[in-house]
Design an enzyme around this catalytic site. Structure first.
Site, PDB file in Angstrom:
ATOM      1  N   LEU A 133      -7.163  -4.353   7.667  1.00 44.41           N
ATOM      2  CA  LEU A 133      -6.744  -5.569   6.972  1.00 44.41           C
ATOM      3  C   LEU A 133      -7.208  -5.607   5.522  1.00 44.41           C
ATOM      4  CD1 LEU A 133      -5.115  -8.006   7.795  1.00 44.41           C
ATOM      5  CD2 LEU A 133      -7.153  -9.052   8.738  1.00 44.41           C
ATOM      6  N   ARG A 169      -0.039   8.104 -10.774  1.00 37.24           N
ATOM      7  CA  ARG A 169      -0.157   6.974  -9.832  1.00 37.24           C
ATOM      8  C   ARG A 169       0.540   5.730 -10.360  1.00 37.24           C
ATOM      9  NH1 ARG A 169      -3.712   6.926  -5.933  1.00 37.24           N
ATOM     10  NH2 ARG A 169      -4.049   4.695  -6.156  1.00 37.24           N
ATOM     11  N   GLU A 210       0.813 -11.796  14.028  1.00 34.63           N
ATOM     12  CA  GLU A 210       1.191 -10.525  14.633  1.00 34.63           C
ATOM     13  C   GLU A 210       1.056  -9.458  13.548  1.00 34.63           C
ATOM     14  OE1 GLU A 210       1.981 -10.035  17.816  1.00 34.63           O
ATOM     15  OE2 GLU A 210       1.681 -12.167  18.202  1.00 34.63           O
ATOM     16  N   HIS A 250       3.017   2.554  -8.869  1.00 36.44           N
ATOM     17  CA  HIS A 250       2.874   1.100  -8.974  1.00 36.44           C
ATOM     18  C   HIS A 250       4.142   0.475  -9.580  1.00 36.44           C
ATOM     19  CE1 HIS A 250      -1.118   1.461  -7.565  1.00 36.44           C
ATOM     20  NE2 HIS A 250      -1.635   1.975  -8.662  1.00 36.44           N
ATOM     21  N   ASN A 298     -10.174  -3.948  -6.094  1.00 38.80           N
ATOM     22  CA  ASN A 298      -9.374  -3.001  -6.889  1.00 38.80           C
ATOM     23  C   ASN A 298      -9.914  -2.771  -8.294  1.00 38.80           C
ATOM     24  OD1 ASN A 298      -6.182  -3.891  -5.351  1.00 38.80           O
ATOM     25  ND2 ASN A 298      -7.526  -2.161  -4.918  1.00 38.80           N
ATOM     26  N   ASP A 319       0.822  -1.216   0.000  1.00 41.07           N
ATOM     27  CA  ASP A 319       0.000   0.000   0.000  1.00 41.07           C
ATOM     28  C   ASP A 319       0.857   1.268   0.000  1.00 41.07           C
ATOM     29  OD1 ASP A 319      -2.316   1.450  -0.008  1.00 41.07           O
ATOM     30  OD2 ASP A 319      -2.741   1.174   2.122  1.00 41.07           O
ATOM     31  N   ARG A 332       0.246   7.454  -3.239  1.00 39.61           N
ATOM     32  CA  ARG A 332       0.736   8.627  -2.491  1.00 39.61           C
ATOM     33  C   ARG A 332       2.224   8.864  -2.738  1.00 39.61           C
ATOM     34  NH1 ARG A 332      -1.701   6.551   2.903  1.00 39.61           N
ATOM     35  NH2 ARG A 332      -2.040   4.763   1.535  1.00 39.61           N
TER      36      ARG A 332
HETATM   37  C1  FPP Z   1      -1.963  -0.119  -3.381  1.00 42.36           C
HETATM   38  O1  FPP Z   1      -1.454   1.194  -3.344  1.00 42.36           O
HETATM   39  C2  FPP Z   1      -1.375  -0.837  -4.500  1.00 42.36           C
HETATM   40  C3  FPP Z   1      -2.071  -1.520  -5.455  1.00 42.36           C
HETATM   41  C4  FPP Z   1      -3.538  -1.621  -5.450  1.00 42.36           C
HETATM   42  C5  FPP Z   1      -1.374  -2.163  -6.581  1.00 42.36           C
HETATM   43  C6  FPP Z   1      -0.115  -2.913  -6.236  1.00 42.36           C
HETATM   44  C7  FPP Z   1       0.471  -3.417  -7.478  1.00 42.36           C
HETATM   45  C8  FPP Z   1       1.763  -3.408  -7.787  1.00 42.36           C
HETATM   46  C9  FPP Z   1       2.819  -2.948  -6.884  1.00 42.36           C
HETATM   47  C10 FPP Z   1       2.137  -3.840  -9.170  1.00 42.36           C
HETATM   48  C11 FPP Z   1       2.808  -5.127  -9.388  1.00 42.36           C
HETATM   49  C12 FPP Z   1       2.935  -6.033  -8.243  1.00 42.36           C
HETATM   50  C13 FPP Z   1       3.796  -7.077  -8.194  1.00 42.36           C
HETATM   51  C14 FPP Z   1       3.749  -7.980  -7.015  1.00 42.36           C
HETATM   52  C15 FPP Z   1       4.776  -7.389  -9.262  1.00 42.36           C
HETATM   53  P1  FPP Z   1      -2.467   2.388  -3.594  1.00 42.36           P
HETATM   54  O2  FPP Z   1      -2.602   2.609  -5.046  1.00 42.36           O
HETATM   55  O3  FPP Z   1      -3.773   2.106  -2.906  1.00 42.36           O
HETATM   56  O4  FPP Z   1      -1.749   3.591  -2.920  1.00 42.36           O
HETATM   57  P2  FPP Z   1      -2.464   4.850  -2.247  1.00 42.36           P
HETATM   58  O5  FPP Z   1      -3.239   4.323  -1.068  1.00 42.36           O
HETATM   59  O6  FPP Z   1      -1.308   5.711  -1.842  1.00 42.36           O
HETATM   60  O7  FPP Z   1      -3.330   5.479  -3.288  1.00 42.36           O
END
Ligand code: FPP
Length: 247
Positions: free
Chosen positions: A199, A37, A211, A41, A72, A24, A28
């Site tokens: 969670l 954004r 934990e 990622h 998502n 997560d 940001r």
């Molecule tokens: C949450 O951050 C992140 C996601 C929903 C996407 C995660 C995906 C990757 C890192 C891409 C590939 C993954 C792998 C394992 C190769 P957010 O977008 O909710 O962040 P924010 O809360 O700051 O907006």
């Protein structure tokens, strides 16, 4: 290689068998830098590679990451397809370097809803890496804890309807064996970076006695030193699993 090379990082005193992380804070992280954004990622995906390598090197058995949840899909089409693109890129690169990295890759979630090309790649990485011993990374894709429990319940009900078992046969061990995590120990430690204290439907069944470790650090900045801080905090915990403290 990042700033913290293997030489400058103190090895953790306690290495749990299984650590699970919610990836997560990518959005940001990008926003703070005036980037789209999707750049967050991309950085998050690179960081997964870095942390998975570290977990392998310190002797962990399982790292499970929440990469894309059943919720998502509510994000913009542009963001969803960028994440799918990054996953494709990651798996292609992982396939290329597999013999060198020797990281077994596995997937949790209902993969039938992700693009077919990605499903095939996931299956290829799983099959190619299945014989590697030691460390396994479990990537959660179109994963939701409630969805996983429902899918397991449906499987059990279907087996009962087919006369293969009866409701009285069901116990916790059997139900665990119907989940995506079948055969994998429950996570000892669940980490959520980026300051959120929830969670979000991650490993609901498996985290019953895990934990938890929360930090404000955003996922792309969560490096080996941050993981070591989490492992040091874990080492101080007194895990009683509902029992009493040993004298
Ligand atoms: C949450 O951050 C992140 C996601 C929903 C996407 C995660 C995906 C990757 C890192 C891409 C590939 C993954 C792998 C394992 C190769 P957010 O977008 O909710 O962040 P924010 O809360 O700051 O907006």
């Amino acid at each position: 290689m990042g700033i913290f090379t293997k030489k400058t990082i103190e090895a953790p005193v306690v290495v749990p068998r299984h650590v699970a992380i919610v990836l997560d804070g990518n959005g940001r992280w990008a926003q703070k830098r005036g980037l789209p954004r999707t750049a967050g990622h991309a950085a998050g995906s690179e960081n997964f590679r870095r942390i998975a390598t570290y977990c392998r090197d310190i002797g962990m058995e399982h790292l499970t990451v929440y990469a894309f949840s059943t919720e998502n899909w509510k994000r913009s089409e542009e963001e969803v397809s960028a994440i799918m693109g990054l996953l494709k890129k990651y798996l292609l690169e992982a396939l290329e370097k597999m013999e060198k990295d020797r990281i077994r890759l596995n997937f949790f979630g209902d993969l039938s809803r992700i693009p077919e090309e990605l499903q095939e790649l996931a299956n290829r990485t799983l099959e190619t890496s299945t014989h590697y011993q030691g460390f396994q990374a479990n990537v959660c894709l179109n994963y939701g804890g409630r969805d996983e429990i429902l899918r397991a319940a449906k499987k059990f009900a279907a087996d009962c309807a087919a006369g293969k078992c009866s409701p009285d046969d069901l116990n916790e061990a059997m139900f665990s064996g119907l989940l995506d995590s079948a055969g994998i120990p429950d996570p000892d430690l669940v980490i959520r970076p980026s300051g959120e204290l929830r969670l979000s439907n991650f490993l609901l069944w498996q985290s019953a006695y895990s934990e938890f470790y929360f930090t404000d650090v955003l996922w792309p900045d969560f490096d080996e030193k941050e993981l070591n801080k989490a492992l040091a905090a874990y080492a101080q915990r007194d895990r009683r699993f509902g029992g009493v403290k040993k004298q």
